[in-house]
Structure formats: C-alpha cells, structure tokens
Scaffold this active site. Structure first.
Site, PDB file in Angstrom:
ATOM      1  N   ARG A 193      33.124  73.522  44.736  1.00 46.00           N
ATOM      2  CA  ARG A 193      31.892  74.049  45.333  1.00 46.00           C
ATOM      3  C   ARG A 193      31.972  74.053  46.855  1.00 46.00           C
ATOM      4  O   ARG A 193      31.310  74.863  47.509  1.00 46.00           O
ATOM      5  CB  ARG A 193      30.678  73.256  44.813  1.00 46.00           C
ATOM      6  CG  ARG A 193      30.643  71.816  45.238  1.00 46.00           C
ATOM      7  CD  ARG A 193      29.707  70.977  44.376  1.00 46.00           C
ATOM      8  NE  ARG A 193      30.246  70.747  43.035  1.00 46.00           N
ATOM      9  CZ  ARG A 193      29.591  70.112  42.057  1.00 46.00           C
ATOM     10  NH1 ARG A 193      28.369  69.644  42.266  1.00 46.00           N
ATOM     11  NH2 ARG A 193      30.160  69.945  40.894  1.00 46.00           N
TER      12      ARG A 193
ATOM     13  N   LYS B  84      41.456  61.688  39.991  1.00 52.10           N
ATOM     14  CA  LYS B  84      41.221  61.870  38.555  1.00 52.10           C
ATOM     15  C   LYS B  84      42.090  60.907  37.764  1.00 52.10           C
ATOM     16  O   LYS B  84      43.200  60.594  38.184  1.00 52.10           O
ATOM     17  CB  LYS B  84      41.619  63.294  38.140  1.00 52.10           C
ATOM     18  CG  LYS B  84      40.682  64.391  38.575  1.00 52.10           C
ATOM     19  CD  LYS B  84      41.186  65.740  38.065  1.00 52.10           C
ATOM     20  CE  LYS B  84      40.300  66.881  38.547  1.00 52.10           C
ATOM     21  NZ  LYS B  84      38.946  66.862  37.989  1.00 52.10           N
TER      22      LYS B  84
HETATM   23  N1  BES Z   1      38.410  71.460  38.560  1.00 54.17           N
HETATM   24  C1  BES Z   1      37.423  70.537  38.156  1.00 54.17           C
HETATM   25  C2  BES Z   1      36.611  71.017  36.962  1.00 54.17           C
HETATM   26  C3  BES Z   1      37.346  71.074  35.652  1.00 54.17           C
HETATM   27  C4  BES Z   1      37.381  69.984  34.823  1.00 54.17           C
HETATM   28  C5  BES Z   1      37.919  72.239  35.241  1.00 54.17           C
HETATM   29  C6  BES Z   1      38.026  70.044  33.615  1.00 54.17           C
HETATM   30  C7  BES Z   1      38.565  72.313  34.030  1.00 54.17           C
HETATM   31  C8  BES Z   1      38.608  71.213  33.210  1.00 54.17           C
HETATM   32  C9  BES Z   1      36.435  70.294  39.291  1.00 54.17           C
HETATM   33  O1  BES Z   1      36.967  70.352  40.561  1.00 54.17           O
HETATM   34  C10 BES Z   1      35.901  68.902  39.118  1.00 54.17           C
HETATM   35  O2  BES Z   1      36.671  67.987  39.235  1.00 54.17           O
HETATM   36  N2  BES Z   1      34.604  68.795  38.848  1.00 54.17           N
HETATM   37  C11 BES Z   1      33.974  67.533  38.658  1.00 54.17           C
HETATM   38  C12 BES Z   1      32.680  67.533  39.424  1.00 54.17           C
HETATM   39  C13 BES Z   1      31.991  66.194  39.445  1.00 54.17           C
HETATM   40  C14 BES Z   1      32.813  65.214  40.255  1.00 54.17           C
HETATM   41  C15 BES Z   1      30.621  66.376  40.040  1.00 54.17           C
HETATM   42  C16 BES Z   1      33.734  67.355  37.157  1.00 54.17           C
HETATM   43  O3  BES Z   1      33.364  68.334  36.502  1.00 54.17           O
HETATM   44  O4  BES Z   1      33.949  66.277  36.666  1.00 54.17           O
HETATM   45 MN    MN Z   2      37.808  68.489  41.174  1.00 53.20          MN
END
Ligand code: BES
Ligand code: MN
Ligand code: ZN
Length: 487
Positions: free
Chosen positions: A339, A265
């Site tokens: 997921r 990230k």
């Molecule tokens: N934990 C994150 C989702 C999240 C993002 C929660 C911001 C709270 C605030 C999750 O694991 C994630 O990174 N999801 C990705 C999925 C994508 C790569 C398909 C996302 O939402 O960007």
């Molecule tokens: Mn994630």
C-alpha cells in the site's frame, strides 16, 4: 525468459483439409458427429459427450480427438477455455504440434476467442531452469493452431492470441525467481516492449528520482534493499485522433521480493513472495498487448518495482514518511509495504493525467483467506467504473468479487502521530482497510482496486493451474477494448 509464441489461423476449410496433426471435434449432448471414426467411438461408448471427456481415434494418418462439451445451454466461454486446455494438453502428450479445432456449429466469435486463449494458456511452460533429460525428453510444444469456422472469427482469434500470449509473458515474469527478476529486470522488459511498438513509450526512474519526486512511501520500502527500485511509466497513445474516452491509468504493485522487511515474515509465508510483483507484470504485458492490438484508447501504466528487505538501512516500524500527495504515514508494520508503494504510484498516475484507475496488487493475505484462489477482491469508489471492471472480468473468466469500502474501515487507517497508519492493529477486514488506505490517494478519481493475492498464482484452472496465472492481463485488455468501443 520469454514465453513461446504460437501461430494461429482461421480457415473455412474442412479440418481434414488442414495441415494439422491433431484435429479436435467438440460434441454437445444429444448431437451426432459427422466423422465416421469418431461416430464409432461414440457408438461403442468409448467417447462421451459429457463435458471434459476426451477420446482419441486415428484416421488417415492423423489423430482425432473427440471433446465432450456437455449440455449446449451450459456451455460458456469459460468451458471453451477449459476444453481447449484439456485438448491441448492431451495433444501435446501424444506428440502433436499442430492442433486444429472445429468451432462448434452455432458458436461465434466469443467461443472462438476462448478456444484460442485456452490453447495458448495451456501451452505455457516454465522449464528453462531444468536440465533437459536426453533419455526422457519433455514433449515438444504446440506450435500452431488452426480454427475451422464458417463465421468470421478472425478478429476474435487474433485478440485471443495476443491476450493469451501477453498473459503467458506475464506468467514468465512471475515465475522467474527474484534473483533473476529484480526491479531492473522488470524495467528492462518494459523497455524491450516499448521498443517494439511506436505507440508505446516508457520512462524508467531510480532511487534518486523517486526520492526527488517526493514519493517518500515508495522510497521507504525500497531503502532496505541493495537492489535499485524502479518507477516504470508506460504510455500508450495511438495515432493522432484515434483514441477516445477517458485516459485509463493501470497501476501495478511490483514488489519483486517481499521478505516483510524488519517486520519479517515467517519462512513458510516468505517462500512464494517472488510473486509479489504480479500486479506490475500484468500491467506491463497488458499495455503492450493493447498497443499490439492498436486499441483506440489512451493508457498510462505506472509500476512501482522494489524489493522489501531487512537491512541496516531499512525503514523501521514507527518511522513516519511523507507521500507524494503530502499525507504522512506512520509505518507500524514494514510488511504492509504494498500500500505504501501503491499510494505514491496511484497519486503519480493521477498527476500524470489518468482519469480512471485500476490497480492490481497482491496486497493482503486477508483477501486470500476470504476468497481463496477463485475470485480477486474488487474494491471501488465508483459504481459505474466498478461495473465496467466487473463486466471485463466476466468476459475473460478472471473473476472478481466486490468487497466493501466503509468509513469505519477508513477510520482504522487514520494515524495516531501521522495522518495515516499502514497496518491497523487486529487485522480485521484486512482487504478493506488496505483498500481504504489506497482510497485516500485515489480521492474522487474513479478507481477500482483488484486484490489479486489469491488469483495471481496457483489459480487452479485447467489452463493456469500452478505457478503464475497472469491474472488481470486479459481483463485489462478487455477493459481497454470496451472503453475504446463505448466512447
Ligand atoms: N504481499 C503480501 C500479501 C500477500 C500475502 C500476498 C499472502 C499473497 C499471499 C503483503 O505485502 C503483506 O504482507 N500484507 C500483510 C499486511 C498486514 C501486515 C497488514 C498481510 O496481509 O499479512
Ligand atoms: Mn508484505
Ligand atoms: Zn507484499
């Protein structure tokens, strides 16, 4: 670090006959108050009946707060939580430690429970990491709440107390930074709670067992971290014959830190990822509260706890892993880790006997974009079960909004080389495609998925403004209570 605990009692005595140092009287528009000091404040215009207004008087050596409650017909349990939170904060600033609320005339158990919840939630502090200033010490915490009521609201007050304390305990788990809240720390909390209740048992398994069980998706997320993952299984079974209805399965995502893994990230979006264990925290604390309340249901809780880290042994984009259910997943983005963990945990919960599933997960940024901090996304394969979850959410003020599943979204998570992919290109309808991924593992078992990415922290409510919100704890308790009562 544990949340503080407040004593709560209900009395038919008059407020002035209690030991409280601060007495709160609510007044609706068009109503008068019988207490002279407060009536004078209303007459002079210093106090208002508008919702949210608070005025202070001193009488008989104690503080009296007049809380405007607005129009009676607009007053809801959520207004009661907010009013209680405002009064609790003001009382604390003024040095109060024992608050007394007078239940407004004509109100009953629902409002009584909400006043208790609002007070306790508002009293939550997370200040253990800060040096205490000796010259300017923080206000002393509220220790006691007395509710003056003519109606019998003892059970509602007790339910509200247990639920709000559980939510605060979840908030403490959420707020604790990832270096002090590892998967093992979370498991230790579950073990501590299980030791407190005879009807609650816990099993904690590590990396080897997760691999040996065939939970290849969960294991893949965990493989990059030096921290041991934990599969936490909680079982609540009340006394022989006391439970009825289907076995409830509560499944929680507990990624104690989500760096994104090799699909790392950007720094700004990584900063808050200690909260990525919020779903698991809520499941653990809710089940303990259900045990404390001895609700007549059976519950199995499954929490998948792991870090998601980049390292020389991390799962790589393109790797294909085999899930507990047997389906293979092509991991094209290691940041879509929630997921993967949940897929195995949901399949595991069903294999262990869960007949109705709710999962809670900070799953997608897409849900946060769509619904902000106001509603959690709710996605479900079963209208009846979905309606029950919605009803519980409405009763606790933890709002949900149903988002769609659809065969077209399901198609997007179909794999090229494997059965599924974990992150469709383009990111369109991200909350729905993530849910369709989970749907494959829930199958036909009635299942409701709560995407709490927006509501798990910085909820913005008076009683849970910044930091962890404990979202879902009270909802799960309510769902269990309704489920036990319905059958
Ligand atoms: N934990 C994150 C989702 C999240 C993002 C929660 C911001 C709270 C605030 C999750 O694991 C994630 O990174 N999801 C990705 C999925 C994508 C790569 C398909 C996302 O939402 O960007
Ligand atoms: Mn994630
Ligand atoms: Zn995550």
């Amino acid at each position: 670090m544990l949340a503080r605990v407040m004593r709560v009692q209900v009395t038919t005595a008059a407020p002035a006959a209690t030991e409280a140092d601060t007495l709160v009287i609510g007044v609706f528009e068009g109503d008068e108050v019988e207490y002279p000091a407060l009536a004078a404040l209303l007459d002079s215009g210093e106090a208002k009946r508008a919702s949210g207004s608070l005025a202070l008087a001193h009488d008989d050596g104690r503080r009296w707060l007049l809380a405007g409650l607005g129009k009676r017909e607009d007053f809801t349990h959520e207004s009661a939580r907010v009013s209680a939170a405002k009064a609790a904060k003001r009382a604390t600033e003024l040095g109060g430690q024992h608050l007394c609320w007078v239940l407004p005339d004509g109100e009953g158990a629902t409002i009584a429970g909400a006043l208790v919840e609002g007070t306790i939630l508002a009293a939550y502090r997370f200040d253990g990491y800060k040096e205490k200033s000796e010259t300017d010490p923080p206000p002393k915490p509220l220790e006691e709440l007395t509710l003056c009521a003519q109606a019998d609201v003892t059970d509602a007050a007790e339910r509200g107390r247990v639920a709000a304390e559980a939510a605060n305990a979840a908030r403490a788990l959420q707020d604790t930074p990832a270096n002090d809240m590892t998967p093992s720390d979370l498991a230790a909390r579950a073990q501590q709670l299980a030791a407190e209740h005879e009807t609650l048992t816990v099993a904690v398994e590590g990396r080897e067992e997760i691999v040996a069980r065939g939970m290849g998706a969960f294991a893949a997320v965990a493989q990059g971290s030096y921290q041991e993952p934990r599969l936490i299984t909680l079982r609540y079974e009340p006394a022989e014959g006391a439970a009825s209805g289907p076995v409830l399965g509560f499944v929680g995502k507990a990624v104690t830190f989500d760096s994104g893994g090799l699909s790392i990230k950007p720094a700004d979006s990584m900063a808050e990822m200690k909260y990525d264990m919020s779903g698991g925290a809520s499941v653990i604390e809710a089940i303990a509260a259900i045990a404390e309340l001895q609700l007549p249901v059976r519950v199995i809780g499954v929490v998948g706890a792991t870090e998601n880290m980049p390292s020389g042994r991390s799962v790589r984009p393109g790797d294909i892993v085999k899930t507990l259910k047997g389906l293979t997943v092509e991991i094209n983005n290691t940041d879509a880790e929630g997921r993967l963990v949940l897929a195995d945990c949901i399949a595991y919960a069903i294999a262990e006997g869960a007949e109705r599933i709710v999962d809670l997960a900070t799953l997608t940024g897409a849900c946060l974009v769509a619904l902000g901090h106001t509603y959690a996304g709710l996605l479900s394969n079963d209208d009846d079960w979905c309606a029950r979850v919605t009803a519980a959410a409405q009763a606790t003020g933890e709002l949900t909004w149903r988002l769609p599943l659809h065969a077209e979204y399901a198609n997007l998570v179909n794999g090229g080389v494997g059965d599924l992919n974990n992150a469709p290109a383009g990111r369109l309808a991200g909350a729905s495609t993530a849910a369709e991924f989970l749907h494959r593992f829930a199958g036909d078992t009635p299942w409701a998925h709560l995407d709490i990415a927006g509501t798990a922290w910085h909820l913005g409510r008076e009683y849970a403004h910044t930091g962890g919100s404990g979202f879902g704890v009270r909802l799960l308790i309510e769902l269990a209570a309704a489920s036990g009562a319905a059958s």
